[in-house]
Scaffold this motif. Structure first.
Motif, PDB file in Angstrom:
ATOM      1  N   UNK A  39       0.949  -1.355   0.221  1.00 47.21           N
ATOM      2  CA  UNK A  39       0.009   0.093   0.047  1.00 47.21           C
ATOM      3  C   UNK A  39       0.824   1.409   0.136  1.00 47.21           C
ATOM      4  N   UNK A  40       1.864   1.209   0.797  1.00 45.95           N
ATOM      5  CA  UNK A  40       2.839   2.543   0.731  1.00 45.95           C
ATOM      6  C   UNK A  40       3.477   2.513  -0.600  1.00 45.95           C
ATOM      7  N   UNK A  41       3.966   1.505  -1.279  1.00 46.59           N
ATOM      8  CA  UNK A  41       4.430   1.607  -2.496  1.00 46.59           C
ATOM      9  C   UNK A  41       3.437   2.465  -3.521  1.00 46.59           C
ATOM     10  N   UNK A  42       2.140   2.188  -3.402  1.00 46.85           N
ATOM     11  CA  UNK A  42       1.014   2.703  -4.393  1.00 46.85           C
ATOM     12  C   UNK A  42       1.138   4.431  -3.723  1.00 46.85           C
ATOM     13  N   UNK A  43       1.235   4.496  -2.485  1.00 47.87           N
ATOM     14  CA  UNK A  43       0.942   5.745  -1.962  1.00 47.87           C
ATOM     15  C   UNK A  43       2.297   6.622  -2.406  1.00 47.87           C
ATOM     16  N   UNK A 248      -5.413  10.875  -4.822  1.00 53.46           N
ATOM     17  CA  UNK A 248      -5.599  10.666  -6.408  1.00 53.46           C
ATOM     18  C   UNK A 248      -6.031  11.782  -7.183  1.00 53.46           C
ATOM     19  N   UNK A 249      -6.987  12.707  -6.301  1.00 55.78           N
ATOM     20  CA  UNK A 249      -7.494  13.779  -7.317  1.00 55.78           C
ATOM     21  C   UNK A 249      -6.365  14.806  -7.568  1.00 55.78           C
ATOM     22  N   UNK A 250      -4.948  14.798  -6.856  1.00 54.80           N
ATOM     23  CA  UNK A 250      -3.995  15.625  -6.832  1.00 54.80           C
ATOM     24  C   UNK A 250      -3.168  15.311  -8.279  1.00 54.80           C
ATOM     25  N   UNK A 256      -5.473   3.403  -7.082  1.00 52.85           N
ATOM     26  CA  UNK A 256      -4.168   3.573  -6.456  1.00 52.85           C
ATOM     27  C   UNK A 256      -3.087   2.441  -7.408  1.00 52.85           C
ATOM     28  N   UNK A 257      -4.034   1.551  -7.945  1.00 53.59           N
ATOM     29  CA  UNK A 257      -3.074   0.366  -8.589  1.00 53.59           C
ATOM     30  C   UNK A 257      -3.927  -0.559  -9.052  1.00 53.59           C
ATOM     31  N   UNK A 258      -3.761  -1.633  -9.691  1.00 58.34           N
ATOM     32  CA  UNK A 258      -4.709  -2.631 -10.347  1.00 58.34           C
ATOM     33  C   UNK A 258      -4.209  -4.175  -9.926  1.00 58.34           C
ATOM     34  N   UNK A 259      -3.564  -4.213  -8.559  1.00 55.08           N
ATOM     35  CA  UNK A 259      -3.243  -5.382  -8.122  1.00 55.08           C
ATOM     36  C   UNK A 259      -4.484  -6.437  -8.023  1.00 55.08           C
ATOM     37  N   UNK A 260      -5.490  -5.718  -7.284  1.00 58.52           N
ATOM     38  CA  UNK A 260      -6.513  -6.799  -7.138  1.00 58.52           C
ATOM     39  C   UNK A 260      -7.690  -6.380  -8.071  1.00 58.52           C
ATOM     40  N   UNK A 262     -10.642  -6.158 -10.182  1.00 55.83           N
ATOM     41  CA  UNK A 262     -11.862  -5.342  -9.891  1.00 55.83           C
ATOM     42  C   UNK A 262     -11.940  -4.470  -8.687  1.00 55.83           C
ATOM     43  N   UNK A 263     -10.783  -4.371  -8.040  1.00 55.97           N
ATOM     44  CA  UNK A 263     -10.915  -3.650  -6.593  1.00 55.97           C
ATOM     45  C   UNK A 263      -9.901  -2.474  -6.632  1.00 55.97           C
ATOM     46  N   UNK A 264      -9.078  -2.564  -7.718  1.00 63.13           N
ATOM     47  CA  UNK A 264      -7.916  -1.358  -7.841  1.00 63.13           C
ATOM     48  C   UNK A 264      -6.912  -1.848  -7.240  1.00 63.13           C
ATOM     49  N   UNK A 265      -6.110  -1.127  -6.239  1.00 59.58           N
ATOM     50  CA  UNK A 265      -4.824  -1.388  -5.681  1.00 59.58           C
ATOM     51  C   UNK A 265      -5.039  -1.714  -4.167  1.00 59.58           C
ATOM     52  N   UNK A 266      -3.943  -2.209  -3.576  1.00 60.44           N
ATOM     53  CA  UNK A 266      -4.160  -2.521  -1.878  1.00 60.44           C
ATOM     54  C   UNK A 266      -4.390  -1.309  -1.320  1.00 60.44           C
ATOM     55  N   UNK A 267      -3.837   0.082  -1.523  1.00 60.78           N
ATOM     56  CA  UNK A 267      -4.099   1.160  -0.949  1.00 60.78           C
ATOM     57  C   UNK A 267      -5.701   1.561  -0.842  1.00 60.78           C
ATOM     58  N   UNK A 268      -6.370   1.188  -2.092  1.00 57.91           N
ATOM     59  CA  UNK A 268      -7.822   1.444  -2.128  1.00 57.91           C
ATOM     60  C   UNK A 268      -8.450   0.564  -1.150  1.00 57.91           C
ATOM     61  N   UNK A 269      -7.872  -0.609  -0.667  1.00 56.65           N
ATOM     62  CA  UNK A 269      -8.823  -1.587   0.022  1.00 56.65           C
ATOM     63  C   UNK A 269      -8.249  -1.193   1.685  1.00 56.65           C
ATOM     64  N   UNK A 270      -7.180  -0.455   1.901  1.00 56.04           N
ATOM     65  CA  UNK A 270      -6.857  -0.333   3.205  1.00 56.04           C
ATOM     66  C   UNK A 270      -6.694   1.187   3.868  1.00 56.04           C
ATOM     67  N   UNK A 271      -7.110   2.015   2.781  1.00 61.70           N
ATOM     68  CA  UNK A 271      -7.069   3.632   3.222  1.00 61.70           C
ATOM     69  C   UNK A 271      -7.947   3.667   4.358  1.00 61.70           C
ATOM     70  N   UNK A 272      -9.080   3.286   4.561  1.00 62.76           N
ATOM     71  CA  UNK A 272      -9.754   3.495   5.899  1.00 62.76           C
ATOM     72  C   UNK A 272      -9.378   2.668   7.031  1.00 62.76           C
TER      73      UNK A 272
END
Length: 289
Positions: A39-43, A248-250, A256-260, A262-272
């Motif tokens: 997730x940090x890699x994507x960050x 992401x807006x900036x 954040x990625x495409x690793x998962x 249909x779900x995007x990146x890991x960071x998209x799953x763990x941001x909350x």
């Protein structure tokens, strides 16, 4: 796409639950470190660190920080949680600063070096404290009461409860927003989020938090404290979600990625989750359940 998302969720969900409930903390910590560092890699990519070597070095520095914290927490009696608690507290404080950052949307959005530095620091302040909090919540031998837990499954259930609060809030917000959403929550950052969705998420997170606490053996006299921590955890998880949306807006990114699939990146799953874990840990320790 919907089918892909469902299949991915059917694999990830049970796997995560089994790992949380039955793996020793040292293995859970290792898996979490790997996931959080991805997730940090994507960050770092969202922070516009495009060079692979630079990102690798920064990632290894954060890994080294985790290793140093673990090494420094060793004691003659086993594990001393003090450093992990301090770092978790710093992480919780960071999310208050992040809330202010959300208020000033354009801050660090101009793609300059100084802006990248702020976002790099933010990445470490988000990821490392969340990992420390996860380790303490799941810990095999440390409890909020400072003693040893005979039933490790019940201790591990607290981590599942913390995560389930966030997952339930996310789902509750989605369905409530779809059904009743009229008032935008943060239209410039995340146009689809609504105040009604937030309220639906709060209710869902609260219900799941109370249920998880009951399964973990919380006393009736502590339900009020658990309810307060659950609601606060949901609110902070929304800040984490919005902050990733801000990043992401900036840079004009959708995911954040495409690793998962249909779900995007890991960071998209763990941001909350990374925002919620330090707050849940501190609330649990302060209120003693």
């Amino acid at each position: 796409m919907t089918r892909t998302r469902v299949l991915a969720a059917l694999v990830m969900g049970p796997s995560a639950i089994l790992a949380i409930l039955f793996l020793p903390t040292r293995w859970m910590a290792a898996i979490a470190a790997l996931m959080f560092l991805v997730g940090l890699w994507e960050w770092l990519k969202l922070a516009e660190i495009e060079d692979t070597l630079s990102r690798t070095v920064l990632l290894l520095l954060n890994l080294a920080l985790m290793v140093v914290l673990t090494w420094a927490s060793r004691s003659t009696s086993g594990f001393s949680p003090a450093l992990f608690q301090i770092v978790s507290l710093v992480g919780a404080a960071w999310w208050l600063v992040a809330l202010l950052w959300l208020r000033f949307y354009s801050f660090a959005s101009d793609h300059q070096t100084w802006a990248r530095l702020f976002k790099l620091a933010a990445g470490t302040l988000a990821i490392v404290p969340a990992w420390c909090a996860l380790c303490l919540i799941h810990s095999d031998n440390f409890t909020a009461q400072g003693g040893f837990q005979e039933n490790l499954w019940r201790q591990h259930l607290w981590l599942l409860t913390a995560l389930a609060i966030v997952w339930a809030a996310d789902s509750g917000a989605y369905f409530a927003g779809r059904a009743f959403g009229r008032h935008k929550l943060a239209p410039r950052i995340s146009p689809n989020k609504t105040v009604e969705g937030l309220l639906g998420g709060l209710v869902s997170g609260l219900v799941v938090g109370l249920l998880g606490g009951w399964l973990a053996g919380v006393q009736a006299s502590q339900l009020g404290a658990l309810a307060l921590v659950s609601v606060t955890t949901v609110l902070v998880s929304v800040v984490g979600d919005l902050f990733e949306s801000l990043l992401k807006r900036h840079v004009g990114a959708k995911d954040s990625g495409n690793l998962i699939p249909g779900h995007g990146g890991i960071l998209d799953r763990i941001d909350s989750v990374i925002a919620a874990l330090p707050v849940f840990l501190i609330g649990r320790e302060l209120l003693g359940f």
